[in-house]
Scaffold this motif. Structure first.
Motif, mmCIF file in Angstrom:
data_model
loop_
_atom_site.group_PDB
_atom_site.id
_atom_site.type_symbol
_atom_site.label_atom_id
_atom_site.label_comp_id
_atom_site.label_asym_id
_atom_site.label_seq_id
_atom_site.Cartn_x
_atom_site.Cartn_y
_atom_site.Cartn_z
ATOM 1 N N GLU A 122 0.816 -1.213 0.000
ATOM 2 C CA GLU A 122 0.000 0.000 0.000
ATOM 3 C C GLU A 122 0.850 1.264 0.000
ATOM 4 O O GLU A 122 0.323 2.376 -0.042
ATOM 5 C CB GLU A 122 -0.938 0.005 1.206
ATOM 6 N N LYS A 123 2.135 1.100 0.049
ATOM 7 C CA LYS A 123 3.058 2.236 0.077
ATOM 8 C C LYS A 123 3.801 2.324 -1.257
ATOM 9 O O LYS A 123 3.687 1.453 -2.112
ATOM 10 C CB LYS A 123 4.040 2.077 1.229
ATOM 11 N N VAL A 124 4.582 3.391 -1.394
ATOM 12 C CA VAL A 124 5.366 3.624 -2.605
ATOM 13 C C VAL A 124 6.765 4.039 -2.187
ATOM 14 O O VAL A 124 6.933 4.948 -1.361
ATOM 15 C CB VAL A 124 4.735 4.741 -3.470
ATOM 16 N N LEU A 125 7.753 3.362 -2.746
ATOM 17 C CA LEU A 125 9.134 3.762 -2.523
ATOM 18 C C LEU A 125 9.484 4.817 -3.555
ATOM 19 O O LEU A 125 9.412 4.562 -4.763
ATOM 20 C CB LEU A 125 10.079 2.564 -2.654
ATOM 21 N N LEU A 126 9.815 6.009 -3.078
ATOM 22 C CA LEU A 126 10.276 7.095 -3.944
ATOM 23 C C LEU A 126 11.790 7.149 -3.831
ATOM 24 O O LEU A 126 12.336 7.249 -2.727
ATOM 25 C CB LEU A 126 9.672 8.437 -3.506
ATOM 26 N N VAL A 127 12.462 7.068 -4.966
ATOM 27 C CA VAL A 127 13.910 7.216 -5.019
ATOM 28 C C VAL A 127 14.186 8.484 -5.816
ATOM 29 O O VAL A 127 13.761 8.612 -6.970
ATOM 30 C CB VAL A 127 14.593 5.995 -5.685
#
Length: 183
Positions: A122-127
């Motif tokens: 349900e989350k998003v990894l932002l790089v």
């Protein structure tokens, strides 16, 4: 899954590159909107229109009073009042996963910022990777700014409003100068 610290320091991945990872509330389309839509982007970074295509223009207006009530230091006062405009170019785009753009620097030195999004449940990894930085001084300045702005983004995505922004910048820049001097 290795969960990044929500306030982790950026790391150098090359002599001219700093990289940040943040795990943010999703879904990916929502985070993408905060990168690309002016009304959402101005809540954490800068407003302004973007032509969402390779070669497109991005005219960003940095007006920080739109996301913090904290007064700006004298040297950045215009960022809270009338704002500061900068022109960028979209280098590459793959909605909703990647956005790469130029980033103007001092002395007409142009660097590059790449935003990458990876779904993590349900989350998003932002790089965020900022590369082609001129020197360690610019790296410390840029890293402190991204660190503070990404903190605002996380707060906004969680439904809040930034309480501290400007007061974080000098302490973060000092920390990054020390960190990058050791690299």
């Amino acid at each position: 899954m290795n969960v990044p610290d929500p306030d982790a320091y950026g790391v150098t991945t090359a002599t001219d590159t700093v990289c940040f990872e943040r795990l943010l509330p999703g879904p990916i389309e929502r985070v993408w909107a905060y990168l690309t839509e002016p009304e959402k982007r101005k809540q954490w970074l800068a407003g302004g229109e973007m032509e969402l295509k390779a070669g497109g223009e991005a005219n960003l207006l940095f007006k920080h009073s739109e996301f913090t009530d904290e007064p700006a230091p004298e040297q950045y006062a215009e960022m809270n009042t009338k704002g500061f405009s900068s022109q960028h170019r979209i280098l590459d785009i793959d909605p909703p996963r990647m956005l790469a753009m130029t980033w103007p620097g001092e002395d007409a030195h142009e660097s590059e910022v790449v935003f990458e999004l990876f779904p993590e449940g349900e989350k998003v990894l932002l790089v965020v990777t900022h590369k082609r930085l001129a020197d360690r001084g610019e790296m410390a300045n840029v890293a402190s700014g991204w660190h503070a702005h990404l903190g605002v983004l996380a707060t906004v995505l969680e439904g809040g409003r930034a309480k501290r922004f400007w007061s974080r910048i000098p302490e973060l820049e000092a920390d990054y100068q020390k960190r990058f001097a050791q690299d």
